[in-house]
Design a protein around this motif. Structure first.
Motif, PDB file in Angstrom:
ATOM      1  N   ALA A  42       0.789  -1.064  -0.034  1.00  0.00           N
ATOM      2  CA  ALA A  42      -0.077  -0.064  -0.125  1.00  0.00           C
ATOM      3  C   ALA A  42       0.981   1.245  -0.043  1.00  0.00           C
ATOM      4  O   ALA A  42       0.602   2.127  -0.513  1.00  0.00           O
ATOM      5  N   ALA A  43       2.018   1.108   0.716  1.00  0.00           N
ATOM      6  CA  ALA A  43       3.058   2.479   0.630  1.00  0.00           C
ATOM      7  C   ALA A  43       3.367   2.536  -0.659  1.00  0.00           C
ATOM      8  O   ALA A  43       3.526   3.746  -1.169  1.00  0.00           O
ATOM      9  N   ILE A  44       3.610   1.599  -1.485  1.00  0.00           N
ATOM     10  CA  ILE A  44       4.349   1.714  -2.783  1.00  0.00           C
ATOM     11  C   ILE A  44       3.349   2.336  -3.766  1.00  0.00           C
ATOM     12  O   ILE A  44       3.790   3.111  -4.591  1.00  0.00           O
ATOM     13  N   ALA A  45       2.162   1.620  -3.498  1.00  0.00           N
ATOM     14  CA  ALA A  45       0.960   2.132  -4.504  1.00  0.00           C
ATOM     15  C   ALA A  45       0.747   3.674  -4.106  1.00  0.00           C
ATOM     16  O   ALA A  45       0.348   4.251  -5.162  1.00  0.00           O
ATOM     17  N   ALA A  46       0.776   3.994  -2.946  1.00  0.00           N
ATOM     18  CA  ALA A  46       0.563   5.409  -2.743  1.00  0.00           C
ATOM     19  C   ALA A  46       1.702   6.445  -3.195  1.00  0.00           C
ATOM     20  O   ALA A  46       1.291   7.400  -3.511  1.00  0.00           O
ATOM     21  N   ALA A  47       3.038   5.802  -3.172  1.00  0.00           N
ATOM     22  CA  ALA A  47       4.091   6.750  -3.723  1.00  0.00           C
ATOM     23  C   ALA A  47       3.747   6.847  -5.223  1.00  0.00           C
ATOM     24  O   ALA A  47       3.751   7.929  -5.898  1.00  0.00           O
ATOM     25  N   HIS A  48       3.280   5.734  -6.000  1.00  0.00           N
ATOM     26  CA  HIS A  48       3.094   5.883  -7.380  1.00  0.00           C
ATOM     27  C   HIS A  48       1.928   7.065  -7.558  1.00  0.00           C
ATOM     28  O   HIS A  48       2.293   7.518  -8.643  1.00  0.00           O
ATOM     29  N   ARG A  49       0.981   6.731  -6.698  1.00  0.00           N
ATOM     30  CA  ARG A  49      -0.178   7.785  -7.008  1.00  0.00           C
ATOM     31  C   ARG A  49       0.239   9.332  -7.132  1.00  0.00           C
ATOM     32  O   ARG A  49      -0.073   9.900  -7.656  1.00  0.00           O
ATOM     33  N   VAL A  50       0.840   9.407  -5.803  1.00  0.00           N
ATOM     34  CA  VAL A  50       1.436  10.678  -5.667  1.00  0.00           C
ATOM     35  C   VAL A  50       2.465  11.393  -6.786  1.00  0.00           C
ATOM     36  O   VAL A  50       2.469  12.273  -7.316  1.00  0.00           O
ATOM     37  N   LEU A  51       3.381  10.355  -7.164  1.00  0.00           N
ATOM     38  CA  LEU A  51       4.249  10.614  -8.138  1.00  0.00           C
ATOM     39  C   LEU A  51       3.641  11.285  -9.612  1.00  0.00           C
ATOM     40  O   LEU A  51       4.028  12.052 -10.311  1.00  0.00           O
ATOM     41  N   ASP A  52       2.511  10.521  -9.659  1.00  0.00           N
ATOM     42  CA  ASP A  52       1.697  10.838 -11.056  1.00  0.00           C
ATOM     43  C   ASP A  52       0.918  12.225 -10.824  1.00  0.00           C
ATOM     44  O   ASP A  52       0.402  12.656 -12.069  1.00  0.00           O
ATOM     45  N   SER A  53       0.666  12.646  -9.764  1.00  0.00           N
ATOM     46  CA  SER A  53      -0.552  13.533  -9.573  1.00  0.00           C
ATOM     47  C   SER A  53       0.102  14.622  -8.829  1.00  0.00           C
ATOM     48  O   SER A  53      -0.607  15.712  -8.818  1.00  0.00           O
ATOM     49  N   GLU A  60       5.565  18.982   6.004  1.00  0.00           N
ATOM     50  CA  GLU A  60       5.040  18.137   6.843  1.00  0.00           C
ATOM     51  C   GLU A  60       3.694  17.578   6.821  1.00  0.00           C
ATOM     52  O   GLU A  60       2.831  18.592   6.933  1.00  0.00           O
ATOM     53  N   SER A  61       3.368  16.374   6.809  1.00  0.00           N
ATOM     54  CA  SER A  61       2.137  15.881   6.539  1.00  0.00           C
ATOM     55  C   SER A  61       1.330  15.995   7.945  1.00  0.00           C
ATOM     56  O   SER A  61       1.666  15.202   8.869  1.00  0.00           O
ATOM     57  N   TYR A 225       8.376  -0.955  10.013  1.00  0.00           N
ATOM     58  CA  TYR A 225       7.611  -0.615   8.489  1.00  0.00           C
ATOM     59  C   TYR A 225       8.313  -0.825   7.355  1.00  0.00           C
ATOM     60  O   TYR A 225       7.884  -0.698   6.273  1.00  0.00           O
ATOM     61  N   SER A 226       9.646  -1.530   7.665  1.00  0.00           N
ATOM     62  CA  SER A 226      10.241  -1.998   6.508  1.00  0.00           C
ATOM     63  C   SER A 226      10.677  -0.948   5.451  1.00  0.00           C
ATOM     64  O   SER A 226      10.505  -1.305   3.993  1.00  0.00           O
ATOM     65  N   MET A 227      11.033   0.415   5.821  1.00  0.00           N
ATOM     66  CA  MET A 227      10.890   1.226   4.834  1.00  0.00           C
ATOM     67  C   MET A 227      12.553   2.130   5.152  1.00  0.00           C
ATOM     68  O   MET A 227      12.577   3.255   4.881  1.00  0.00           O
ATOM     69  N   ALA A 228      13.530   1.397   5.373  1.00  0.00           N
ATOM     70  CA  ALA A 228      14.658   2.147   5.659  1.00  0.00           C
ATOM     71  C   ALA A 228      15.240   3.037   4.846  1.00  0.00           C
ATOM     72  O   ALA A 228      15.343   4.259   4.994  1.00  0.00           O
ATOM     73  N   PRO A 229      15.092   2.639   3.494  1.00  0.00           N
ATOM     74  CA  PRO A 229      15.549   3.668   2.062  1.00  0.00           C
ATOM     75  C   PRO A 229      14.694   4.891   1.808  1.00  0.00           C
ATOM     76  O   PRO A 229      15.301   5.480   1.123  1.00  0.00           O
ATOM     77  N   TRP A 230      13.569   4.787   2.444  1.00  0.00           N
ATOM     78  CA  TRP A 230      12.653   5.965   2.392  1.00  0.00           C
ATOM     79  C   TRP A 230      12.966   7.115   3.158  1.00  0.00           C
ATOM     80  O   TRP A 230      12.419   8.452   3.153  1.00  0.00           O
ATOM     81  N   LEU A 259       7.441  12.189  -0.549  1.00  0.00           N
ATOM     82  CA  LEU A 259       7.169  10.935  -1.013  1.00  0.00           C
ATOM     83  C   LEU A 259       6.954  10.136   0.207  1.00  0.00           C
ATOM     84  O   LEU A 259       5.915   9.436   0.148  1.00  0.00           O
ATOM     85  N   ALA A 260       7.869  10.073   0.831  1.00  0.00           N
ATOM     86  CA  ALA A 260       8.103   9.033   2.054  1.00  0.00           C
ATOM     87  C   ALA A 260       7.136   9.219   3.058  1.00  0.00           C
ATOM     88  O   ALA A 260       6.275   8.269   3.530  1.00  0.00           O
ATOM     89  N   GLN A 261       6.682  10.602   3.042  1.00  0.00           N
ATOM     90  CA  GLN A 261       5.545  10.779   4.071  1.00  0.00           C
ATOM     91  C   GLN A 261       4.186  10.299   3.496  1.00  0.00           C
ATOM     92  O   GLN A 261       3.526   9.707   4.621  1.00  0.00           O
ATOM     93  N   HIS A 262       4.080  10.472   2.239  1.00  0.00           N
ATOM     94  CA  HIS A 262       2.687   9.751   1.741  1.00  0.00           C
ATOM     95  C   HIS A 262       2.560   8.371   1.771  1.00  0.00           C
ATOM     96  O   HIS A 262       1.700   7.757   2.160  1.00  0.00           O
TER      97      HIS A 262
END
Ligand SMILES: Cc1ncc(COP(=O)(O)O)c(C=O)c1O
Length: 383
Positions: A42-53, A60-61, A225-230, A259-262
């Motif tokens: 879901a995190a990766i999908a959210a990032a794709h959506r944000v990058l496109d829009s 700060e979210s 959350y398995s997101m170290a590189p973010w 992007l990481a915040q989204h």
């Protein structure tokens, strides 16, 4: 004058590991605590959506700070104003922020030895003094309230870590409460690094905020959350320190990656996937604990959480860095030398990270059993 700090030797081991890999060798990276499990879908999908829009910007979210505040309510029963949550570039920046905004140059900051390499070195880089408290197997390599009560003079601050790196040991609730009490009585500010919360194999972890509402809490999306590189983490600061912390974060770091915040907002609701990851690490832990006797390693701290085993290899070496490099060259298994975490006793410890995949743990064990047997044979022969 800039402060002299030690290198992170595991990075040097990793550089050699990558060179060997480039030469075609099969390498198993057990030198860092970097989750092999991916960021939640879901995190990766959210990032794709944000990058496109969304063109994005410094930001700060408020949705994410509110979601993190909700997490404290649900998990620890602690009520936070979302403004107390400051988003940072990982726990690393949260630690710099907590220390820089709270303590003056020269302040004495206590910490367990062994402990995460960056505690000692960040404190020194900020021109403060690291006061290392030697913690042995008797106290499961963890700080105790008694050791803090006995420390003279009282330090200005203490860094507490539970589950800890490099040992994975967890402070039980009564010890957390006792540490909070000593700190209250001696006017010691607490910085609690809770980056391994969620990765526990021995029941739930308690937050220091439950015992010390004025503590500064460091956390991150890098581990559970398995997101170290973010590169996204957070600091929870008490209301009284907020204006200063906000001034520091704005000047030192501006904002955390947008992007990481989204993505992180979506990650916080990916519970079943994240718990699936914990099951992988639980299995890895079992495998490695079962294998340790076959490696001849009996002196370990029981890893209640995180994904590390801190093992005494003193019967085989007095130079853990050379030992890790040899292990890497001979078997392709990269590990972290104990000197990173304990400049005194670490010469005879190494740290295994079981954040790799389960097949990699199995393969590492297969390669290490004959290697450790050969080292034991060598060590038992007269020089
Ligand atoms: C105990 C501890 N604190 C902080 C960090 C820094 O984490 P990050 O900056 O990736 O959030 C690490 C990284 O391994 C760690 O082990």
């Amino acid at each position: 004058m800039s402060a002299e700090i030690d290198p992170f030797h595991a990075i040097g081991v990793s550089v050699v590991a990558h060179e060997l890999k480039a030469q075609g060798r099969s390498i198993i990276h057990m030198e860092f605590g970097q989750p092999s499990t991916p960021a939640p879908k879901a995190a990766i999908a959210a990032a794709h959506r944000v990058l496109d829009s969304d063109p994005m910007g410094y930001w700060e979210s408020s949705a994410l700070t509110a979601r993190i505040a909700r997490h404290y309510q649900e998990t620890y029963g602690v009520t936070l104003d979302p403004r107390q949550v400051i988003l940072t570039c990982g726990a690393s920046a949260a630690l710099v922020l907590a220390l820089a905004a709270t303590f003056p140059a020269g302040a004495r900051i206590a910490m367990a030895r062994p402990g995460y390499v960056a505690y000692r070195n960040t404190v020194k880089a900020l021109h403060m003094q690291a006061v290392e408290i030697a913690c042995g197997p008797g106290e499961r390599f963890q700080l105790t309230a008694q050791a803090l009560a006995d420390l003279e003079p009282a330090p200005a601050g203490v860094i507490v870590a539970s589950p800890a790196n490099p040992t994975g040991t967890i402070l039980p609730p009564d010890e957390l409460a006792a540490i909070a009490e000593v700190c209250r009585a001696r006017n010691i500010r607490i910085v609690s690094d809770e980056i391994y919360h969620g990765l526990s194999y021995a029941g739930p972890t308690r937050s220091m905020l439950e015992y010390a509402p004025a503590a500064l809490i460091v956390n991150s999306f890098s581990k559970y959350y398995s997101m170290a590189p973010w590169r996204l983490g957070w600091l929870v600061a008490p209301k009284a320190d907020l204006a200063r912390c906000r001034a520091y974060v704005g000047n030192l770091f501006l904002t955390a990656p947008s992007l990481a915040q989204h993505a992180a907002l979506a990650a916080m609701d990916a519970t079943s996937e994240l718990e699936g990851n914990v099951a992988v690490y639980r299995r890895n832990r079992e495998l490695i604990l079962q294998a340790l006797p076959q490696l001849g390693l009996s002196e370990i701290a029981p890893p209640d959480g995180a994904f590390y085993v801190w093992a005494d290899v003193g019967h085989l070496t007095g130079d853990s860095l050379a030992f890790c490099k040899q292990l890497l060259r001979d078997t392709g298994v990269a590990t972290a030398p104990g000197v990173d975490f304990d400049p005194v006793e670490g010469r005879h410890f190494i740290r295994f990270s079981f954040a790799v995949s389960t097949p990699e743990v199995e393969e590492a064990i297969r390669r290490m059993i004959p290697w450790f047997a050969a080292q034991a044979k060598k060590a038992s022969q007269p020089a």
